[in-house]
Enzyme design. Structure first.
Site, PDB file in Angstrom:
ATOM      1  N   GLY A 177      19.636  17.901  -9.340  1.00 27.82           N
ATOM      2  CA  GLY A 177      19.900  16.263  -9.662  1.00 27.82           C
ATOM      3  C   GLY A 177      18.614  15.582  -9.062  1.00 27.82           C
ATOM      4  N   CYS A 231      12.946   5.788  -8.081  1.00 26.92           N
ATOM      5  CA  CYS A 231      13.157   4.999  -9.440  1.00 26.92           C
ATOM      6  C   CYS A 231      14.300   5.255 -10.194  1.00 26.92           C
ATOM      7  CB  CYS A 231      12.019   4.923 -10.324  1.00 26.92           C
ATOM      8  SG  CYS A 231      10.543   4.307  -9.654  1.00 26.92           S
ATOM      9  N   ALA A 262       0.706  -1.101   0.146  1.00 27.73           N
ATOM     10  CA  ALA A 262      -0.184   0.113   0.049  1.00 27.73           C
ATOM     11  C   ALA A 262       0.886   1.179   0.243  1.00 27.73           C
ATOM     12  CB  ALA A 262      -0.949  -0.005   1.361  1.00 27.73           C
ATOM     13  N   GLU A 280       4.358   0.328 -13.822  1.00 22.52           N
ATOM     14  CA  GLU A 280       3.517   1.491 -13.589  1.00 22.52           C
ATOM     15  C   GLU A 280       4.405   2.759 -14.162  1.00 22.52           C
ATOM     16  OE1 GLU A 280       0.209   2.022 -12.845  1.00 22.52           O
ATOM     17  OE2 GLU A 280       1.177   3.956 -13.542  1.00 22.52           O
ATOM     18  N   ASP A 335      -1.161  -4.647   3.371  1.00 23.67           N
ATOM     19  CA  ASP A 335       0.147  -4.347   3.680  1.00 23.67           C
ATOM     20  C   ASP A 335       0.565  -5.013   5.045  1.00 23.67           C
ATOM     21  OD1 ASP A 335       2.096  -1.780   2.399  1.00 23.67           O
ATOM     22  OD2 ASP A 335       2.732  -2.669   4.374  1.00 23.67           O
ATOM     23  N   LYS A 392      10.180  -0.652 -18.885  1.00 23.53           N
ATOM     24  CA  LYS A 392      10.210   0.357 -17.491  1.00 23.53           C
ATOM     25  C   LYS A 392      11.424   0.870 -17.308  1.00 23.53           C
ATOM     26  CE  LYS A 392       8.695   2.230 -14.064  1.00 23.53           C
ATOM     27  NZ  LYS A 392       8.017   2.069 -12.791  1.00 23.53           N
ATOM     28  N   ASN A 402       7.942  -2.824  -2.208  1.00 20.31           N
ATOM     29  CA  ASN A 402       9.306  -2.106  -2.376  1.00 20.31           C
ATOM     30  C   ASN A 402      10.062  -3.043  -3.063  1.00 20.31           C
ATOM     31  OD1 ASN A 402       8.333  -2.863   0.133  1.00 20.31           O
ATOM     32  ND2 ASN A 402      10.281  -1.990   1.095  1.00 20.31           N
ATOM     33  N   PRO A 458      14.059  -1.839  -3.289  1.00 21.27           N
ATOM     34  CA  PRO A 458      15.198  -0.800  -3.464  1.00 21.27           C
ATOM     35  C   PRO A 458      16.675  -1.560  -3.653  1.00 21.27           C
ATOM     36  CG  PRO A 458      14.618  -1.740  -1.188  1.00 21.27           C
ATOM     37  CD  PRO A 458      13.712  -2.198  -2.065  1.00 21.27           C
TER      38      PRO A 458
HETATM   39  C1  UDX Z   1       9.651   8.664 -12.375  1.00 21.41           C
HETATM   40  C2  UDX Z   1       9.124   8.457 -13.855  1.00 21.41           C
HETATM   41  O1  UDX Z   1       8.949   9.822 -14.262  1.00 21.41           O
HETATM   42  C3  UDX Z   1       7.915   7.623 -13.904  1.00 21.41           C
HETATM   43  O2  UDX Z   1       7.587   7.525 -15.194  1.00 21.41           O
HETATM   44  C4  UDX Z   1       8.058   6.396 -12.972  1.00 21.41           C
HETATM   45  O3  UDX Z   1       7.036   5.569 -13.129  1.00 21.41           O
HETATM   46  C5  UDX Z   1       8.952   6.364 -11.609  1.00 21.41           C
HETATM   47  O4  UDX Z   1       9.980   7.352 -11.902  1.00 21.41           O
HETATM   48  P1  UDX Z   1       9.024  10.219 -10.108  1.00 21.41           P
HETATM   49  O5  UDX Z   1      10.382   9.685  -9.707  1.00 21.41           O
HETATM   50  O6  UDX Z   1       7.679   9.935  -9.542  1.00 21.41           O
HETATM   51  O7  UDX Z   1       8.904   9.310 -11.552  1.00 21.41           O
HETATM   52  O8  UDX Z   1       9.334  11.569 -10.503  1.00 21.41           O
HETATM   53  P2  UDX Z   1       9.649  12.408 -11.794  1.00 21.41           P
HETATM   54  O9  UDX Z   1       8.847  13.648 -12.142  1.00 21.41           O
HETATM   55  O10 UDX Z   1      10.378  11.557 -12.924  1.00 21.41           O
HETATM   56  O11 UDX Z   1      11.147  13.274 -11.210  1.00 21.41           O
HETATM   57  C6  UDX Z   1      12.301  12.658 -11.036  1.00 21.41           C
HETATM   58  C7  UDX Z   1      13.317  13.283 -10.559  1.00 21.41           C
HETATM   59  O12 UDX Z   1      13.746  14.228 -11.602  1.00 21.41           O
HETATM   60  C8  UDX Z   1      13.004  14.672  -9.439  1.00 21.41           C
HETATM   61  O13 UDX Z   1      13.743  14.586  -8.472  1.00 21.41           O
HETATM   62  C9  UDX Z   1      12.748  15.829 -10.180  1.00 21.41           C
HETATM   63  O14 UDX Z   1      12.928  16.922  -9.607  1.00 21.41           O
HETATM   64  C10 UDX Z   1      13.814  15.751 -11.428  1.00 21.41           C
HETATM   65  N1  UDX Z   1      13.482  16.222 -12.288  1.00 21.41           N
HETATM   66  C11 UDX Z   1      12.482  15.945 -13.324  1.00 21.41           C
HETATM   67  C12 UDX Z   1      14.412  17.475 -12.852  1.00 21.41           C
HETATM   68  O15 UDX Z   1      15.223  17.718 -12.349  1.00 21.41           O
HETATM   69  N2  UDX Z   1      14.126  18.126 -13.975  1.00 21.41           N
HETATM   70  C13 UDX Z   1      13.051  17.746 -14.938  1.00 21.41           C
HETATM   71  O16 UDX Z   1      13.039  18.421 -15.877  1.00 21.41           O
HETATM   72  C14 UDX Z   1      12.391  16.760 -14.513  1.00 21.41           C
HETATM   73  P1  ADP Z   2       6.581   1.965  -4.005  1.00 22.10           P
HETATM   74  O1  ADP Z   2       6.903   3.364  -4.135  1.00 22.10           O
HETATM   75  O2  ADP Z   2       7.180   0.851  -4.953  1.00 22.10           O
HETATM   76  O3  ADP Z   2       4.944   1.839  -3.830  1.00 22.10           O
HETATM   77  P2  ADP Z   2       6.545   1.601  -1.016  1.00 22.10           P
HETATM   78  O4  ADP Z   2       7.807   1.533  -0.033  1.00 22.10           O
HETATM   79  O5  ADP Z   2       5.956   3.241  -0.876  1.00 22.10           O
HETATM   80  O6  ADP Z   2       7.125   1.486  -2.480  1.00 22.10           O
HETATM   81  O7  ADP Z   2       5.439   0.388  -0.860  1.00 22.10           O
HETATM   82  C1  ADP Z   2       5.813  -0.582  -0.667  1.00 22.10           C
HETATM   83  C2  ADP Z   2       4.756  -1.339   0.259  1.00 22.10           C
HETATM   84  O8  ADP Z   2       4.862  -2.713   0.327  1.00 22.10           O
HETATM   85  C3  ADP Z   2       5.419  -1.089   1.792  1.00 22.10           C
HETATM   86  O9  ADP Z   2       4.323  -0.202   2.547  1.00 22.10           O
HETATM   87  C4  ADP Z   2       5.601  -2.437   2.507  1.00 22.10           C
HETATM   88  O10 ADP Z   2       5.451  -2.503   3.915  1.00 22.10           O
HETATM   89  C5  ADP Z   2       4.752  -3.161   1.650  1.00 22.10           C
HETATM   90  N1  ADP Z   2       5.253  -4.564   1.633  1.00 22.10           N
HETATM   91  C6  ADP Z   2       6.461  -5.276   1.376  1.00 22.10           C
HETATM   92  N2  ADP Z   2       6.438  -6.435   1.305  1.00 22.10           N
HETATM   93  C7  ADP Z   2       5.326  -6.805   1.606  1.00 22.10           C
HETATM   94  C8  ADP Z   2       4.714  -8.177   1.750  1.00 22.10           C
HETATM   95  N3  ADP Z   2       5.275  -9.246   1.757  1.00 22.10           N
HETATM   96  N4  ADP Z   2       3.333  -8.125   2.114  1.00 22.10           N
HETATM   97  C9  ADP Z   2       2.727  -7.087   2.169  1.00 22.10           C
HETATM   98  N5  ADP Z   2       3.140  -5.635   1.861  1.00 22.10           N
HETATM   99  C10 ADP Z   2       4.511  -5.756   1.841  1.00 22.10           C
END
Ligand code: UDX
Ligand code: ADP
Length: 472
Positions: free
Chosen positions: A278, A283, A13, A172, A37, A227, A94, A96
């Site tokens: 930066g 992601c 979640a 996503e 979660d 992705k 997650n 990481p």
């Molecule tokens: C990104 C991708 O855009 C998205 O498609 C994917 O699913 C997850 O990763 P997100 O990390 O949520 O999304 O944010 P994004 O808007 O891409 O920004 C990422 C970083 O780049 C931020 O720190 C933002 O400030 C920076 N950024 C973005 C810049 O410094 N300059 C820009 O022109 C655009």
């Molecule tokens: P993302 O940005 O990918 O959504 P988050 O860290 O915000 O990542 O969310 C991932 C969620 O998945 C966390 O809230 C974590 O507690 C949950 N999670 C991880 N492993 C499990 C599991 N085995 N069952 C249920 N929830 C889980």
């Protein structure tokens, strides 16, 4: 809607699972969506009466939660039951970068995906479509398949042989801060898989609100890899423009003018050309590190070095900014008070994962500065976690150094400060009354705008010296 899927479970979640399931529930009122979660506190917050206090801040999210929660959208820790009743399960946990062991610093840590697959194998009933939603290294679908097969084998003896699974990859592409709009109006939906029927079921869900022409189907590996590559290309644009921001500062060119001039070429396009401190977020760094790891694995060392440079430039840009601040403040910032505006990795989110603010603030503290940090949505406890250091109540600039305090407003952050540093582009930073702020800062006072959002007029800045990124 012509789907057999009546019940969806989403494991995780978080920033992906929460908003994406909220939108599915909103658009498909005949499907029950259970978001589960292991984090009890997170689930309690999702169920909180106080919609201002959801675990994730995302514009537009709270009104969907208000509409759908406990209608066909449920947040629960009852993982077993939710998996058992689901026809389709999204994995949104997650992933990481690994901190230790094989591939540390590059490969993704798949232990949460692994645990989810085992839970699915154990509790699922009948036929279940398993959908990868988390950003995952290529070939993870294969791993999930193997776990499901092995676990199923193990359970056969316990007379649970009626389980069958299909695996789909459905990455996503939502961007935090604009997640709801991205989910409601996606550029495309990508579905990777082998089984046509399973793919059709997922298409049926999305086609409730997305034009079918925008739904692309590929094989599993293309979907998983796309992705990573989409994020690598986006991050590459940011490192490219950031590298040029440094050149603009040396040559007298202006990065905004350069961005507009190159962005109007439709082959280049206007988006993602904003210079900044930066890139951050959960992601970009993770996905490029993954890409580097995969290329190394296949012996494509030149390719891996090429993409590694995108991360190198990002680290360099963050360090460059702290160095500029120190240099401009006469080479020493010990005991000086610096107001930090913005701590999230970008505007409109409370997420601080990989935020450039973390490393920049740590470096300033290392040099002895006292920081007063203000962010409209990031909590004090989150900043304490990120800084690895508790906040102090009030910055006492004569008695100590290397401390930070949590500010409730721009004014509090600016009060008696030698400098203000804007690190994320929150809307309210665009409309600061610099005349008033100049009266409460210490002179000589500085503004470092790393996002080019300030409305300050360099020629009429009320005595504040101004440094703006990419402006020579
Ligand atoms: C990104 C991708 O855009 C998205 O498609 C994917 O699913 C997850 O990763 P997100 O990390 O949520 O999304 O944010 P994004 O808007 O891409 O920004 C990422 C970083 O780049 C931020 O720190 C933002 O400030 C920076 N950024 C973005 C810049 O410094 N300059 C820009 O022109 C655009
Ligand atoms: P993302 O940005 O990918 O959504 P988050 O860290 O915000 O990542 O969310 C991932 C969620 O998945 C966390 O809230 C974590 O507690 C949950 N999670 C991880 N492993 C499990 C599991 N085995 N069952 C249920 N929830 C889980």
């Amino acid at each position: 809607m012509n789907t057999k899927v009546k019940n969806i479970c989403c494991i995780g979640a978080g920033y992906v699972g929460g908003p994406s399931m909220a939108v599915i529930a909103d658009k498909c009122s005949n499907i029950v969506v259970n978001v589960v979660d292991i984090n009890i506190e997170r689930i309690e917050l999702w169920n909180s009466e106080d919609l201002e206090n959801l675990p994730i801040y995302e514009p537009g999210l709270s009104s969907i939660i208000e509409r759908c929660r406990n209608r066909n959208l449920f947040f629960t820790t009852n993982i077993e039951e939710s998996i058992a009743s689901a026809d389709m399960i999204f994995i949104s946990v997650n992933t990481p970068t690994k901190k230790k062991g094989l591939g540390a610093g590059k490969a993704s840590d798949l232990k949460w995906v692994d645990a989810s697959a085992r839970q699915i194998a154990r509790y699922a009933q009948g036929h279940t479509i398993v959908v990868e939603k988390s950003t995952l290294p290529i070939k993870t679908a294969q791993t999930i398949k193997e776990i499901l097969a092995v676990e199923k084998e193990d359970l056969i003896n316990k007379s649970m042989k009626n389980k069958t699974f299909d695996i789909l990859s459905n990455p996503e592409f939502l961007s935090e801060g604009t997640a709801i709009n991205d989910l409601e109006n996606p550029d495309r939906i990508l579905i990777g898989g082998e089984n046509k029927k399973a793919i059709e079921e997922l298409i049926n869900i999305y086609s409730s609100w997305v034009n079918k022409e925008k739904i692309l189907t590929t094989n599993l590996w293309s979907s998983e890899l796309s992705k990573l590559i989409a994020n690598a290309f986006l991050a590459q644009r940011i490192s490219s423009i950031n590298s040029i921001s440094a050149l603009c500062e040396k040559t007298g060119a202006n990065i905004q003018e350069v961005s507009i001039a190159i962005g109007t070429d439709k082959r280049i396009g206007r988006e993602f050309l904003n210079a900044g401190p930066g890139f951050g977020g959960s992601c970009f760094k993770k996905d490029i590190s993954n890409l580097v790891y995969i290329c190394d694995h296949y012996g494509l060392y030149e390719v891996s070095k090429y993409w590694e440079k995108v991360i190198d430039i990002n680290n360099w840009q963050q360090k460059r900014i702290s160095k500029i601040i120190i240099d401009r403040l006469f080479g020493t910032i010990a005991q000086k008070k610096i107001g930090i505006l913005g701590f999230s990795f970008k505007a409109n989110t409370n997420d601080t994962r990989e935020s450039p603010a973390i490393s920049i603030c740590k470096e300033l503290i290392e040099e002895g500065a006292n920081l007063s940090i203000y962010d409209p949505k990031v909590s004090k406890s989150q900043i304490e976690k990120d800084m690895g250091q508790l906040s102090v109540k009030e910055i006492s600039f004569l008695k100590g150094e290397g401390m930070w305090s949590f500010s409730q407003s721009i004014e509090e952050s600016a009060y008696c400060s030698d400098a203000i540093v804007i690190l994320s582009e929150w809307e309210e930073f665009r409309y600061i009354n610099w005349k008033e702020i100049s009266k409460i800062m210490r002179s000589p006072s500085w503004l470092f705008d790393t996002r080019l959002v300030s409305n300050i007029n360099r020629d009429l800045s009320f005595g504040i010296k101004v440094w703006e990124i990419g402006c020579g």
